[in-house]
Design an enzyme around this catalytic site. Structure first.
Site, mmCIF file in Angstrom:
data_model
loop_
_atom_site.group_PDB
_atom_site.id
_atom_site.type_symbol
_atom_site.label_atom_id
_atom_site.label_comp_id
_atom_site.label_asym_id
_atom_site.label_seq_id
_atom_site.Cartn_x
_atom_site.Cartn_y
_atom_site.Cartn_z
ATOM 1 N N ALA A 47 -11.880 4.571 -3.846
ATOM 2 C CA ALA A 47 -10.757 5.047 -4.657
ATOM 3 C C ALA A 47 -10.204 3.946 -5.556
ATOM 4 C CB ALA A 47 -9.664 5.599 -3.750
ATOM 5 N N SER A 78 -21.085 6.040 -3.652
ATOM 6 C CA SER A 78 -20.635 4.988 -4.565
ATOM 7 C C SER A 78 -21.498 4.951 -5.817
ATOM 8 C CB SER A 78 -20.662 3.622 -3.861
ATOM 9 O OG SER A 78 -21.955 3.356 -3.340
ATOM 10 N N GLN A 110 -15.531 -5.152 5.486
ATOM 11 C CA GLN A 110 -16.768 -5.530 4.799
ATOM 12 C C GLN A 110 -16.621 -6.813 3.979
ATOM 13 O OE1 GLN A 110 -18.282 -2.234 2.486
ATOM 14 N NE2 GLN A 110 -17.955 -0.758 4.150
ATOM 15 N N HIS A 132 -6.354 -6.899 -1.947
ATOM 16 C CA HIS A 132 -5.651 -7.120 -0.678
ATOM 17 C C HIS A 132 -6.166 -8.434 -0.126
ATOM 18 C CE1 HIS A 132 -3.553 -6.513 3.015
ATOM 19 N NE2 HIS A 132 -4.600 -6.155 3.742
ATOM 20 N N GLU A 393 6.418 3.025 -1.134
ATOM 21 C CA GLU A 393 5.131 3.666 -0.839
ATOM 22 C C GLU A 393 5.249 4.885 0.069
ATOM 23 O OE1 GLU A 393 1.366 1.722 -0.580
ATOM 24 O OE2 GLU A 393 2.331 -0.241 -0.551
#
Length: 491
Positions: A47, A78, A110, A132, A393
């Site tokens: 996303a 993907s 990952q 992040h 959020e």
């Protein structure tokens, strides 16, 4: 590797936790020009990966996607998403060596494998980007000293990043440069251009640090954003059914109630959310929220302490190494709860009914938002960062529950957020059961009757709500977001 935060001395830790500056719009006068003419290669097409890439391409940047050979050969999701949107796709070996900026937008678990694979392929002086900072801060990934490491972290799901850009706007964004990896002093220029290319500069950008972003992000998602919504959903549903409410009606009141309630939160903070209640209901919601804060404060503090110390991350990474045994068990157990398996209610619930019959839910939102904010600030995180990771959020996460209940929320959020959510909710549900047993008629499922209230008490409660620090900083930050579209209120 050692947890990066734990290698810092106390002064350095406090400095990085407290790094937060709201950037002026004039600082983005050059837009994305610093990256124009350079090759940007995105690793990962989920996303965030897809939607950031679409925005960056529309902003004039050269975007391509590096995928694993198997993903290309097997034409996985993907590969399909990237090719169907007209992007150039290649293997790591084909694309990474030419990249000026490699953006790692794969899932947290990952990151280590991805970074260790791409680093040897990156040319001297290239830049590595994250959205992040978990891999840098918690894993302690060591990046080659010639590589510049930056972060651009939109404070919304990837789909929202794209939709707001298409409207000519953007979503609030945190940017940072890793102090251990800025050899040419160009990290901030790269981060600003990347943020502008996604549209973030139109909604407000905070100059932060990898440390502040990670610690506040983990705290928000574990407590108010996901954990409190999950615990509240399970507790409120069971209470309604226990008192004789039709399970289908109870399920809808909760599933759609969070979104409807937090829409008011989005538009005008806790003040507007509480103003949607009658005066007697407002006083009761305030009293309940104060009780909840007293009960839950130690749990919120434990989560913050475990995040700061690295205890949370080490536990989660141990579960990664154990094939996500805990995560998958908790996910399966959540799917079997009475709330998740309840029948659907076909009738209509009016907007005001969600407020009138959801006084406890409003109290839970108020208590959770304020506790998360207060606990972060007490730990050295600046108020603006704490606001974005708590109140801002929450409507976006509540919106996911509308689609397929808690299942959808846990699918949409990261595995890191999901793991933290379960840790919190599994502790919070038993903690609040004695409180739930003491509820009064009208707290949940029935409206509190209109009646006279004490003027002085109402005055004091209104003042307490409006003077909270999160309301003060929220009013300022929402001024930059007035153009954000209104999340459709549940019907």
């Amino acid at each position: 590797m050692a947890n990066y935060f734990n290698t810092l001395n106390l002064r350095q830790q406090l400095a990085q936790l407290g790094k937060c500056r709201f950037m002026g719009r004039d600082e983005f006068a050059d837009g994305a020009s610093y990256l124009q003419g350079k090759k940007v290669v995105i690793v990962g097409c989920g996303a965030q990966g897809l939607n950031q890439g679409l925005n960056m391409r529309d902003s004039g940047l050269d975007i391509s996607y590096a995928l694993r050979k198997e993903a290309i050969a097997e034409k996985r999701a993907s590969w399909r998403k990237a090719t169907e949107n007209g992007f150039k796709v290649g293997t790591y070996e084909e694309l990474i060596p030419q990249a000026d900026l490699v953006v790692n937008l794969t899932p947290d678990k990952q990151h280590s494998d991805v970074v260790r694979t791409v680093q040897p392929l990156m040319k001297d002086g290239a830049a590595l980007g994250y959205s992040h900072g978990f891999n840098i801060v918690e894993v302690g990934e060591q990046i080659r000293k010639d590589i510049t490491v930056v972060m651009v972290a939109p404070k919304c799901p990837g789909t929202e990043v794209r939709e707001e850009y298409k409207r000519g706007f953007g979503v609030p964004t945190l940017i940072a440069v890793h102090p251990e990896n800025d050899p040419k002093g160009e990290g901030m220029a790269i981060a600003k251009a990347w943020a502008a290319a996604t549209g973030g500069h139109r909604a407000g950008v905070l100059e932060s640090s990898f440390v502040a972003e990670v610690k506040s992000d983990l705290m928000g998602e574990q407590t108010i954003l996901c954990g409190m919504l999950q615990a509240g959903s399970l507790l409120c549903f069971d209470k309604l059914v226990e008192e004789g409410t039709d399970p289908a009606y109870a399920e809808k009141l909760i599933q759609f109630g969070w979104e409807t309630i937090t829409e008011a939160l989005k538009q005008g903070g806790i003040t507007l959310m509480m103003d949607r209640l009658s005066n007697p209901a407002k006083l009761r919601a305030y009293a309940l929220s104060e009780q909840l804060k007293e009960i839950m404060a130690p749990l919120f503090q434990k989560h913050m302490d475990d995040i700061i110390s690295g205890e949370f991350s080490s536990g989660m990474m141990a579960d990664w190494a154990n094939d996500d045994k805990k995560l998958l068990t908790w996910r399966e157990e959540t799917g079997k709860t009475a709330f998740e398996t309840a029948p659907q209610y076909e009738g209509k619930i009016g907007e005001q009914e969600y407020f009138d019959k959801g006084v406890l839910m409003i109290a839970m939102v108020k208590a959770g938002v304020e506790l998360a904010f207060e606990t972060m600030v007490d730990s050295g995180i600046i108020e603006e960062s704490a606001y974005y990771e708590s109140l801002h959020e929450l409507p976006l996460i509540a919106n996911t529950i509308v689609r397929k209940r808690l299942y959808e929320m846990n699918v949409v959020i990261s595995d890191t957020a999901e793991y933290g959510n379960y840790l919190f909710s599994y502790a919070c549900v038993p903690l609040l059961k004695p409180f739930m047993a003491e509820l009064q008629p009208g707290d949940l499922g029935k409206a509190i009757p209109e009646g006279a209230v004490d003027n002085a008490q109402l005055r004091d409660v209104n003042e307490a709500i409006r003077s909270h620090a999160i309301e003060q900083v929220g009013k300022k930050l929402r001024g930059y977001m007035t153009d954000m579209k209104r999340i459709a209120v549940a019907g």
